[in-house]
Design a protein around this motif. Structure first.
Motif, mmCIF file in Angstrom:
data_model
loop_
_atom_site.group_PDB
_atom_site.id
_atom_site.type_symbol
_atom_site.label_atom_id
_atom_site.label_comp_id
_atom_site.label_asym_id
_atom_site.label_seq_id
_atom_site.Cartn_x
_atom_site.Cartn_y
_atom_site.Cartn_z
ATOM 1 N N CYS A 35 0.824 -1.210 0.000
ATOM 2 C CA CYS A 35 0.000 0.000 0.000
ATOM 3 C C CYS A 35 0.856 1.258 0.000
ATOM 4 O O CYS A 35 0.513 2.247 -0.646
ATOM 5 C CB CYS A 35 -0.936 0.011 1.204
ATOM 6 S SG CYS A 35 -2.224 -1.255 1.143
ATOM 7 N N ASN A 38 2.292 1.944 -3.445
ATOM 8 C CA ASN A 38 1.268 2.302 -4.426
ATOM 9 C C ASN A 38 0.404 3.485 -4.008
ATOM 10 O O ASN A 38 -0.471 3.898 -4.772
ATOM 11 C CB ASN A 38 0.368 1.096 -4.707
ATOM 12 C CG ASN A 38 1.048 0.057 -5.577
ATOM 13 O OD1 ASN A 38 0.989 0.113 -6.797
ATOM 14 N ND2 ASN A 38 1.721 -0.903 -4.947
ATOM 15 N N TYR A 40 -1.962 3.581 -1.902
ATOM 16 C CA TYR A 40 -3.342 3.105 -1.828
ATOM 17 C C TYR A 40 -4.172 3.932 -0.834
ATOM 18 O O TYR A 40 -3.737 4.226 0.263
ATOM 19 C CB TYR A 40 -3.333 1.652 -1.356
ATOM 20 C CG TYR A 40 -4.244 0.713 -2.108
ATOM 21 C CD1 TYR A 40 -5.614 0.942 -2.176
ATOM 22 C CD2 TYR A 40 -3.742 -0.427 -2.725
ATOM 23 C CE1 TYR A 40 -6.442 0.065 -2.853
ATOM 24 C CE2 TYR A 40 -4.570 -1.316 -3.400
ATOM 25 C CZ TYR A 40 -5.919 -1.058 -3.467
ATOM 26 O OH TYR A 40 -6.746 -1.934 -4.121
ATOM 27 N N TRP A 42 -7.894 3.306 0.705
ATOM 28 C CA TRP A 42 -8.981 2.334 0.726
ATOM 29 C C TRP A 42 -10.338 2.986 0.976
ATOM 30 O O TRP A 42 -10.481 3.870 1.802
ATOM 31 C CB TRP A 42 -8.746 1.307 1.829
ATOM 32 C CG TRP A 42 -7.612 0.378 1.590
ATOM 33 C CD1 TRP A 42 -6.321 0.530 2.008
ATOM 34 C CD2 TRP A 42 -7.651 -0.854 0.880
ATOM 35 N NE1 TRP A 42 -5.557 -0.535 1.603
ATOM 36 C CE2 TRP A 42 -6.349 -1.402 0.913
ATOM 37 C CE3 TRP A 42 -8.662 -1.555 0.216
ATOM 38 C CZ2 TRP A 42 -6.038 -2.607 0.303
ATOM 39 C CZ3 TRP A 42 -8.340 -2.762 -0.376
ATOM 40 C CH2 TRP A 42 -7.049 -3.279 -0.326
ATOM 41 N N HIS A 72 -5.005 -8.454 -4.850
ATOM 42 C CA HIS A 72 -4.962 -7.111 -5.421
ATOM 43 C C HIS A 72 -5.136 -7.203 -6.935
ATOM 44 O O HIS A 72 -4.611 -8.118 -7.572
ATOM 45 C CB HIS A 72 -3.636 -6.431 -5.092
ATOM 46 C CG HIS A 72 -3.446 -6.182 -3.629
ATOM 47 N ND1 HIS A 72 -3.939 -5.072 -2.995
ATOM 48 C CD2 HIS A 72 -2.815 -6.912 -2.681
ATOM 49 C CE1 HIS A 72 -3.628 -5.118 -1.719
ATOM 50 N NE2 HIS A 72 -2.945 -6.223 -1.491
ATOM 51 N N THR A 81 -4.044 0.584 -9.959
ATOM 52 C CA THR A 81 -4.462 -0.381 -8.948
ATOM 53 C C THR A 81 -5.905 -0.065 -8.595
ATOM 54 O O THR A 81 -6.203 0.996 -8.042
ATOM 55 C CB THR A 81 -3.560 -0.282 -7.707
ATOM 56 O OG1 THR A 81 -2.209 -0.552 -8.093
ATOM 57 C CG2 THR A 81 -3.978 -1.295 -6.657
ATOM 58 N N ASN A 98 -9.731 1.146 -4.406
ATOM 59 C CA ASN A 98 -8.751 2.222 -4.333
ATOM 60 C C ASN A 98 -9.468 3.523 -4.694
ATOM 61 O O ASN A 98 -9.844 3.734 -5.848
ATOM 62 C CB ASN A 98 -7.595 1.962 -5.293
ATOM 63 C CG ASN A 98 -6.462 2.959 -5.111
ATOM 64 O OD1 ASN A 98 -6.528 3.862 -4.279
ATOM 65 N ND2 ASN A 98 -5.406 2.786 -5.892
ATOM 66 N N ARG A 100 -8.461 6.284 -5.270
ATOM 67 C CA ARG A 100 -7.779 7.027 -6.324
ATOM 68 C C ARG A 100 -8.362 6.734 -7.702
ATOM 69 O O ARG A 100 -8.207 7.532 -8.633
ATOM 70 C CB ARG A 100 -6.286 6.704 -6.321
ATOM 71 C CG ARG A 100 -5.555 7.194 -5.074
ATOM 72 C CD ARG A 100 -4.063 6.991 -5.202
ATOM 73 N NE ARG A 100 -3.363 7.457 -4.013
ATOM 74 C CZ ARG A 100 -3.057 8.713 -3.760
ATOM 75 N NH1 ARG A 100 -3.401 9.644 -4.645
ATOM 76 N NH2 ARG A 100 -2.423 9.056 -2.654
ATOM 77 N N ARG A 175 -4.154 8.879 -9.835
ATOM 78 C CA ARG A 175 -4.498 7.459 -9.756
ATOM 79 C C ARG A 175 -3.316 6.626 -9.272
ATOM 80 O O ARG A 175 -3.483 5.680 -8.512
ATOM 81 C CB ARG A 175 -4.979 6.948 -11.124
ATOM 82 C CG ARG A 175 -6.461 7.193 -11.361
ATOM 83 C CD ARG A 175 -6.864 6.821 -12.786
ATOM 84 N NE ARG A 175 -8.321 6.816 -12.912
ATOM 85 C CZ ARG A 175 -9.068 7.912 -12.921
ATOM 86 N NH1 ARG A 175 -8.489 9.098 -12.814
ATOM 87 N NH2 ARG A 175 -10.389 7.832 -13.021
#
Length: 280
Positions: A35, A38, A40, A42, A72, A81, A98, A100, A175
């Motif tokens: 996470c 990336n 992430y 949530w 994932h 993701t 995600n 994003r 993103r």
């Protein structure tokens, strides 16, 4: 509590979805190895998660690690993701989105709540073996990094310590959750990139990405590059955008081993305001 209709997609638009949830005022981050690399954020649908384009099993690619209880899923074309499937407390399947990847959500307005136990969850993440750098010039600082699975590794021999970086609210950077620096390409050594990196560009296809102004000369190219195995966004390149950027690599410092992002001053570039409408 009333539910709001949310819609989302990977950047290239191959996978699109909708769901209902209470107004998203929080994004849940995690300091685990995946996470954090990336970026992430949530969110959890309350009802009616529906795929409106593509297929979760065939359009998206899966990646697992650690105990392999969580699946994932990311787009193999653009690297976004998108979601994860995970078990809930009662053992029934649960989906995490995600945030994003959502449309019309102001990421900067979200309260970020961080799970600080992810990094200490067994089995502990094993940092990939660093690349040998050879002789390092006096006064330089060496930084090592990688995608999550370790298929792509790099070493940056930087003249200075990293104390500042940039984020961007454009459609691709937001993103990917990237935090970027722009070292000279000659200072970065990669291993595994030729075999395991996917390059993604969009818009003009020889056009615009990131925080540089749009203009359409024939040699203009900008792209993001991510690991095709785990989906981690690692770096990007630009050709023809400006003489200053042509010789540089945009490097995502979220992927650096041992770098404390809390000590880095991150400024936001307003890529969203540049001409051109993102409509996948």
């Amino acid at each position: 509590m009333s539910l709001i209709d949310y819609r989302g997609n990977c950047h290239c638009g191959a996978f699109k979805f909708t769901f209902k949830a209470p107004e998203l005022k929080q994004g849940h981050a995690c300091n685990c190895s995946f996470c954090s690399k990336n970026g992430y954020l949530w969110g959890f649908p309350a009802a009616d998660f529906t795929v409106v384009k593509g297929d979760e099993e065939t359009t998206l690619k899966t990646y697992q690690f650690g105990k392999r209880t969580m699946v994932h899923k990311f787009c193999p074309t653009c690297g976004t993701t998108v979601l994860a499937r995970l078990p809930s407390a009662d053992g029934s399947p649960q989906i995490g989105i995600n945030i994003r990847a959502l449309r019309d959500v102001d990421l900067e307005a979200l309260e970020v709540v961080t799970n600080t136990k992810g990094a200490s969850t067994e089995p502990l993440y094993q940092v990939p073996e660093p690349i040998a750098t050879g002789t390092v010039p006096e006064g330089s600082t060496v930084y090592h990094g990688s995608c999550h699975c370790g298929a792509v590794r790099y070493a940056l021999v930087n003249p200075d310590e990293i104390t500042a970086a940039k984020s961007c609210n454009c459609s691709i950077c937001s993103r990917d959750g990237v935090i970027l620096i722009y070292p000279e390409t000659t200072l970065v050594t990669f291993a595994g990139a030729d075999e395991s990196v996917t390059e993604y560009t969009f818009g003009f296809k020889k056009g615009y990405h990131g925080s540089a102004p749009i203009f359409p000369p024939d040699n203009l190219l900008s792209s993001s590059r991510f690991c095709k195995i785990c989906g981690t966004p690692i770096y990007g390149r630009a050709v023809g955008v400006s003489p200053e950027l042509d010789t540089k690599t945009s490097l995502n410092i979220r992927t650096m081993d041992g770098l404390d992002l809390a000590l880095v001053e991150v400024t936001m570039a307003d890529g969203k305001s540049y001409p051109g409408v993102y409509d996948p």
